[in-house]
Design an enzyme around this catalytic site. Structure first.
Site, mmCIF file in Angstrom:
data_model
loop_
_atom_site.group_PDB
_atom_site.id
_atom_site.type_symbol
_atom_site.label_atom_id
_atom_site.label_comp_id
_atom_site.label_asym_id
_atom_site.label_seq_id
_atom_site.Cartn_x
_atom_site.Cartn_y
_atom_site.Cartn_z
ATOM 1 N N CYS A 70 34.242 57.541 77.839
ATOM 2 C CA CYS A 70 33.656 58.723 77.212
ATOM 3 C C CYS A 70 32.998 59.531 78.324
ATOM 4 O O CYS A 70 32.131 59.018 79.039
ATOM 5 C CB CYS A 70 32.613 58.250 76.204
ATOM 6 S SG CYS A 70 31.608 59.561 75.483
ATOM 7 N N CYS A 206 37.211 65.254 78.160
ATOM 8 C CA CYS A 206 36.716 64.548 76.978
ATOM 9 C C CYS A 206 37.877 63.678 76.537
ATOM 10 O O CYS A 206 39.004 64.185 76.389
ATOM 11 C CB CYS A 206 36.325 65.524 75.876
ATOM 12 S SG CYS A 206 36.048 64.725 74.274
HETATM 13 N N1 DGL Z 1 35.239 61.164 73.746
HETATM 14 C C1 DGL Z 1 33.976 61.530 74.244
HETATM 15 C C2 DGL Z 1 34.007 62.233 75.583
HETATM 16 O O1 DGL Z 1 34.873 61.926 76.384
HETATM 17 C C3 DGL Z 1 32.916 61.968 73.264
HETATM 18 C C4 DGL Z 1 33.207 63.064 72.321
HETATM 19 C C5 DGL Z 1 32.052 63.259 71.361
HETATM 20 O O2 DGL Z 1 31.655 62.267 70.731
HETATM 21 O O3 DGL Z 1 31.539 64.382 71.262
HETATM 22 O O4 DGL Z 1 33.172 63.046 75.897
#
Ligand code: DGL
Length: 288
Positions: A70, A206
């Site tokens: 993440c 993301c």
């Molecule tokens: N998948 C995550 C990222 O890479 C988080 C997305 C979220 O929960 O806003 O930032």
């Protein structure tokens, strides 16, 4: 013992799959914090606390290394956790444990340089500036991590980050393709207006966005190179494990998928990306 993989939801599956392909014998536990998703519009303090809880859950489930799959958690929480909490945690657990992020391998892939490299500030005159567009959550954009870390290493790259508020949540909830496409087009157009032209390359900063990488490709000019995170992250993890045999990552090929959320089927979008049904266990089921 196992490798833990953490995300606010399904986005981290894009990273998880590359990790499993690279280390098929290792045991893996994936945790999706779907009770608190999305992270991207939360405050820094909330992101740190939720990430800390996620890591604890994974260590409790037998992980010795946790990969924050993440960007938001890696950009906002990783350094704080490593400096303030991990040392205590290692004492409590009485075994080697560590938390790794995904930004370092992404910066290395974007710059083509090792993390240790620092640009010569008074180097040769820059003839051409390439522009990298980063699509990310609001919290990742606010951290300015991509601008800061790329600028330290490459003076000939300019970075513009486009905060795509709400996009990760739409992907998490399995929004229709047409809606996702319109939202992504809006962000590509807005980035183009800010730069004055399209970026030369783009980072999907993301992990949820990897699931709809084809829609980014559709709205960026044909042939715009995308810097994908899963492969560089998997290579970096394999190298790290090679250098650190003290972390026990198991060797029975176990795969567990946990969610902090309600037990429900995952969206068709998530399953299409994954290539089959996704079945998660709740934390209560694991505890009982
Ligand atoms: N998948 C995550 C990222 O890479 C988080 C997305 C979220 O929960 O806003 O930032």
């Amino acid at each position: 013992m196992a490798i833990g993989v953490f995300d606010s939801g399904i986005g981290g599956l894009s990273i998880h799959r590359a990790l499993v392909d690279r280390l098929p014998q290792a045991d893996f536990v994936y945790l999706a914090d779907q009770k608190h998703t999305p992270y991207g519009d939360r405050s820094g303090e909330e992101i740190v606390e939720l990430t800390r809880l996620g890591c604890e859950t994974l260590f409790d489930a037998g992980a010795s290394l946790v990969v924050l799959a993440c960007n938001t958690a890696s950009a906002v929480a990783l350094r704080r956790l490593q400096s303030s909490w991990l040392a205590q945690f290692r004492k409590t657990y009485k075994r080697p444990v560590n938390v790794l992020g995904i930004i370092v391998p992404t910066i290395e892939a974007a710059t083509g340089l090792p993390w240790e490299h620092e640009a010569e500030r008074r180097g040769p005159k820059i003839e051409k500036l390439d522009v990298i567009g980063v699509f990310s959550t609001v919290a990742t954009a606010r951290s300015r991590v991509y601008e800061i870390e790329i600028d330290k290493r490459r003076q000939d790259l300019a970075v513009f980050t486009e905060a795509c508020s709400g996009l990760a949540d739409m992907i998490e909830q399995g929004a229709e393709r047409a809606q996702l496409s319109a939202k992504i087009k809006g962000h590509v157009d807005s980035l183009k207006i800010r730069i004055g032209r399209y970026p030369d390359r783009a980072i999907l900063g993301c992990t949820h966005y990897e699931i709809v990488a084809d829609l980014f490709r559709e709205h960026l000019p044909a042939g715009t190179p995308l810097i994908h995170q899963p492969e560089p992250v998997a290579k970096a993890l394999a190298d790290y494990i090679g250098r650190h045999p003290e972390y026990n990552i198991g060797d029975s090929g176990r795969r567990a998928f946990l969610t902090t959320g309600a037990l429900k089927s995952q969206s068709a979008l998530a399953e299409a990306f994954w290539g089959g049904p996704l079945s998660f266990e709740t934390l209560q089921a694991v505890a009982s």
